[in-house]
Design a protein around this motif. Structure first.
Motif, short mmCIF file in Angstrom:
data_model
loop_
_atom_site.label_atom_id
_atom_site.label_comp_id
_atom_site.label_asym_id
_atom_site.label_seq_id
_atom_site.Cartn_x
_atom_site.Cartn_y
_atom_site.Cartn_z
N ALA A 153 -13.50 -12.25 -33.35
CA ALA A 153 -13.98 -11.64 -34.57
C ALA A 153 -13.73 -12.60 -35.73
CB ALA A 153 -13.25 -10.32 -34.82
N PRO A 154 -14.64 -12.63 -36.69
CA PRO A 154 -14.44 -13.52 -37.84
C PRO A 154 -13.21 -13.11 -38.64
CG PRO A 154 -16.55 -12.36 -37.99
CD PRO A 154 -15.86 -11.89 -36.76
N MET A 155 -12.43 -14.10 -39.03
CA MET A 155 -11.20 -13.85 -39.77
C MET A 155 -11.26 -14.53 -41.14
SD MET A 155 -9.51 -12.01 -37.62
CE MET A 155 -7.77 -12.01 -37.93
N VAL A 156 -10.60 -13.91 -42.09
CA VAL A 156 -10.50 -14.45 -43.44
C VAL A 156 -9.02 -14.49 -43.81
CG1 VAL A 156 -11.09 -14.03 -45.86
CG2 VAL A 156 -12.76 -13.50 -44.09
N ALA A 157 -8.59 -15.61 -44.35
CA ALA A 157 -7.21 -15.74 -44.81
C ALA A 157 -7.05 -15.03 -46.15
CB ALA A 157 -6.82 -17.21 -44.95
N VAL A 158 -5.91 -14.38 -46.32
CA VAL A 158 -5.62 -13.65 -47.56
C VAL A 158 -4.28 -14.13 -48.10
CG1 VAL A 158 -5.17 -11.38 -48.58
CG2 VAL A 158 -6.90 -11.63 -46.80
N LYS A 159 -4.26 -14.49 -49.37
CA LYS A 159 -3.05 -14.94 -50.05
C LYS A 159 -2.71 -13.92 -51.12
CE LYS A 159 -1.37 -19.00 -52.58
NZ LYS A 159 -1.78 -20.33 -53.10
#
Length: 106
Positions: A14-20
């Motif tokens: 699944a596509p993942m997005v980094a979160v800061k």
């Protein structure tokens, strides 16, 4: 030997997005991220499942669940605060190889 066993092939990830997650600026001297954060350093860093079709409001819900934060969240991509009603793709997320969203609890 029997070859009746099904072979399970791996599915696409699944596509993942980094979160800061950043510390909000509560009236302190502006330190980073256009004065919205009291520090440029991450309070927390993790990944969520999201893609260009994901609405910003859904992304905020996932971030709140993972980070355990409540209240208003400001989601920022390339210095622009994202609108809840739009998709990540409308901000060009589909064209970014390794996307990073900055989130500041309000």
């Amino acid at each position: 030997q029997s070859t009746d066993e099904a072979v399970v092939l791996p599915t696409a990830m699944a596509p993942m997005v980094a979160v800061k997650i950043l510390q909000p600026n509560n009236g302190a001297e502006p330190a980073g991220y256009w004065g919205m954060s009291s520090s440029i350093y991450a309070k927390e860093l993790f990944h969520i499942e999201a893609d260009k079709e994901s609405h910003v409001s859904a992304v905020k819900g996932k971030v709140a669940a993972v980070a355990g934060v409540s209240g208003k969240l400001r989601v920022i991509l390339f210095g622009k605060e994202l609108d809840d009603e739009r998709t990540l793709g409308s901000y060009g997320l589909g064209n970014i190889e390794d996307p990073l969203l900055h989130v500041i609890p309000a």
